[in-house]
Design an enzyme around this catalytic site. Structure first.
Site, short mmCIF file in Angstrom:
data_model
loop_
_atom_site.label_atom_id
_atom_site.label_comp_id
_atom_site.label_asym_id
_atom_site.label_seq_id
_atom_site.Cartn_x
_atom_site.Cartn_y
_atom_site.Cartn_z
CE LYS A 22 1.60 0.20 -5.02
NZ LYS A 22 0.47 0.85 -4.37
CG ASN A 23 -1.29 4.38 -5.02
OD1 ASN A 23 -0.92 3.22 -5.03
ND2 ASN A 23 -1.13 5.17 -3.96
CB CYS A 116 1.65 -2.25 2.92
SG CYS A 116 2.82 -2.17 1.56
NE ARG A 121 -4.06 -0.30 3.60
CZ ARG A 121 -3.26 -0.35 2.54
NH1 ARG A 121 -2.33 -1.26 2.46
NH2 ARG A 121 -3.39 0.51 1.56
CG ASP A 304 1.34 6.18 0.02
OD1 ASP A 304 0.99 5.65 1.09
OD2 ASP A 304 0.76 5.95 -1.06
NE ARG A 396 2.76 -4.37 -3.68
CZ ARG A 396 2.11 -3.71 -2.71
NH1 ARG A 396 2.49 -3.82 -1.47
NH2 ARG A 396 1.09 -2.94 -2.99
C1 UD1 Z 1 -4.66 4.41 -1.12
C2 UD1 Z 1 -3.29 4.13 -1.67
C3 UD1 Z 1 -2.25 4.13 -0.57
C4 UD1 Z 1 -2.35 5.43 0.23
C5 UD1 Z 1 -3.78 5.70 0.66
C6 UD1 Z 1 -3.94 7.07 1.32
C7 UD1 Z 1 -3.83 2.69 -3.53
C8 UD1 Z 1 -3.76 1.33 -4.13
N1 UD1 Z 1 -3.31 2.84 -2.31
O1 UD1 Z 1 -4.94 3.32 -0.23
O2 UD1 Z 1 -0.98 4.02 -1.16
O3 UD1 Z 1 -1.55 5.27 1.39
O4 UD1 Z 1 -4.67 5.66 -0.45
O5 UD1 Z 1 -3.50 8.07 0.47
O6 UD1 Z 1 -4.27 3.64 -4.16
N2 UD1 Z 1 -10.74 3.25 5.54
C9 UD1 Z 1 -11.79 2.73 6.28
N3 UD1 Z 1 -12.78 2.06 5.61
C10 UD1 Z 1 -12.76 1.87 4.26
C11 UD1 Z 1 -11.69 2.43 3.52
C12 UD1 Z 1 -10.68 3.10 4.19
O7 UD1 Z 1 -11.84 2.87 7.49
O8 UD1 Z 1 -13.69 1.26 3.73
C13 UD1 Z 1 -9.65 3.97 6.25
C14 UD1 Z 1 -8.31 3.25 6.09
O9 UD1 Z 1 -8.16 2.22 7.06
C15 UD1 Z 1 -7.34 4.40 6.28
C16 UD1 Z 1 -8.08 5.59 5.64
O10 UD1 Z 1 -9.45 5.21 5.59
O11 UD1 Z 1 -7.14 4.64 7.63
C17 UD1 Z 1 -7.62 5.95 4.25
O12 UD1 Z 1 -7.65 4.81 3.44
P1 UD1 Z 1 -7.83 4.86 1.87
O13 UD1 Z 1 -7.77 6.27 1.38
O14 UD1 Z 1 -9.00 4.03 1.49
O15 UD1 Z 1 -6.54 4.12 1.39
P2 UD1 Z 1 -6.42 3.05 0.26
O16 UD1 Z 1 -7.34 3.37 -0.86
O17 UD1 Z 1 -6.45 1.68 0.86
#
Ligand code: UD1
Length: 417
Positions: A22-23, A116, A121, A304, A396
């Protein structure tokens, strides 16, 4: 609204085939916008997020055909357009259109992405990176308007090794003038999958899968081809279920290197996993023992899989320490596990799980996608009937979940409310 009804304690025998990740697919679909030609993506999971992203491609006048697990996407006559709120808020990954449209058209307009509710986030790292490449970003009416006269390669340091920011900045930088370095890049396998796809179109990307990615901008991107990697989170979930209920249960189509931390932890707990190439054979064992699990960025234990793992830990003898280190709000499933008979003491983002405790079927809620997976694991091992509501979240992320589990002997069905 749909509910999942589970009759617990069924032995599982046979084969479960793992779907495409999915990701990965949620980033590969927006990436097709960058091609001026045609793209083919193999091993595409038939999950709701894929259909939502296809709807967004259609807004951009992209032609899409989805058959036999393959997506044929023709962006030859694509246009730039706003991704409206009702689409963007359906899933988090809609934010990949920010990087892709900015890269191709120097302008993107999209509402704040959904997904979610597992923490704040923010997307500040994405926006800061776009701005460093030369864009300016305005937020008006809960909508991001990102524009650049031109994008120019630069050095970007990510304060957090964010998966989303790493991919989005790769998308934004592939056509920028000159060289971009992304330092402290996330290393997840999905990033390598996206990078391979962009390379097949003609992008020049080096170091994906390491903490430092270098991108040499190119003017044009052509036809692209890629196969979606197996979903390591889906595989991990079935490894956990199999460890509790399997009898010669085979999980087929995995990349064991992507599951290193998970396989190691399960073996440490005493699980019987026999790895043969891309399959794992699992047999339930009588006595599992407590282990400590801390979620971390890749190659650490994936956040996850933290929630489903916590359900497995209720069946391990002794005290397990479980800690969530990526998101602030990923413990909402614990009260439901306790309602089913688990003995879990919760401290903000960590928990002490005392096992082994028998679980009883209850009415529970999938508060988010992976909380739903935890409820699924719990329901499968519980005495009696478990009814999980809000399973739209689970659907999803897990392709054909009812069919896959029923085929190996589980009693699971979906009911419309
Ligand atoms: C992706 C995955 C999700 C997984 C996560 C961590 C997808 C669609 N989703 O989510 O399933 O749980 O990686 O492996 O691929 N953060 C910030 N600022 C930003 C971006 C992130 O502070 O601009 C923080 C987030 O709040 C979180 C951490 O960084 O605490 C990691 O987030 P991130 O790796 O970006 O997760 P996603 O890409 O949203």
């Amino acid at each position: 609204m749909k509910k999942l009804i589970i009759e617990g304690k069924r032995e599982l025998t046979g084969t479960i085939k793992i779907s495409g990740a999915k990701n990965s697919i949620v980033a590969l679909i927006p990436a097709t916008i960058l091609s001026d030609g045609k793209c083919t993506i193999y091993n595409v999971p038939n999950i709701s997020d894929v259909h939502r992203l296809i709807d967004m491609l259609k807004i951009l006048k992209v032609k899409v055909k989805f058959e036999n697990e393959t997506l044929y996407i023709d962006s030859t006559n694509s246009i730039n357009a706003e991704i409206p709120e009702e689409h963007a808020t359906k899933l988090r990954a809609s934010y990949y259109f920010m990087g892709a449209l900015l890269s191709k058209y120097k302008h993107s307009e999209i509402s704040y992405p959904g997904g979610c509710s597992i923490g704040a986030r923010p997307i500040d790292l994405h926006i800061n990176g776009f701005n460093k490449l030369g864009a300016t970003t305005k937020i008006e009416d809960n909508k991001y308007k990102i524009t650049a006269k031109k994008l120019v390669g630069t050095d970007i340091f990510l304060d957090i090794a964010s998966v989303g920011a790493t991919i989005n900045l790769m998308l934004a930088a592939v056509k920028a003038k000159g060289i971009t370095h992304i330092y402290n890049a996330a290393k997840e396998p999905e990033i390598v999958n996206v990078s391979s796809f962009l390379s097949s179109m003609g992008a020049k990307i080096y170091g994906a899968g390491t903490g430092e990615i270098t991108i040499e901008g190119v003017d044009k991107l052509g036809d692209g081809i890629v196969e979606v990697i197996p979903d390591r989170i889906e595989a991990g979930t079935y490894l956990m279920i199999g460890s509790l209920l399997g009898k010669n249960l085979v999980i087929e189509g995995i990349v064991k290197e992507h599951l290193g931390s998970v396989i190691t932890k399960l073996k440490e707990a005493g699980c019987d996993l026999e790895i043969k190439g891309s399959t794992i054979n699992i047999n339930k064992v009588k006595n599992l023992k407590a282990v400590n699990v801390k979620t971390l960025v890749y190659p650490g234990f994936p956040t996850d899989l933290g929630q489903p793992m916590s359900a497995l830990l209720t069946q391990c003898e002794g005290e397990s320490f479980f800690e969530e280190n990526i998101y602030e709000n990923r413990m909402r499933h614990i009260k439901h596990l306790n309602a089913m008979g688990a003995k879990i003491k919760l401290f903000d983002r960590s928990a002490i799980i005392t096992g082994k405790t028998p679980l009883k079927g209850r009415n529970v809620v999938a508060t988010d996608l992976r909380a739903g997976a935890a409820m699924l694991v719990a329901g499968m091992i519980a005495e009696g009937t478990t009814v999980i509501s809000n399973i739209e979240h689970i659907l999803r992320g897990y392709e054909n979940i009812v069919e896959k589990l029923s085929q190996v002997g589980a009693s699971v069905k979906i009911m419309e409310e």
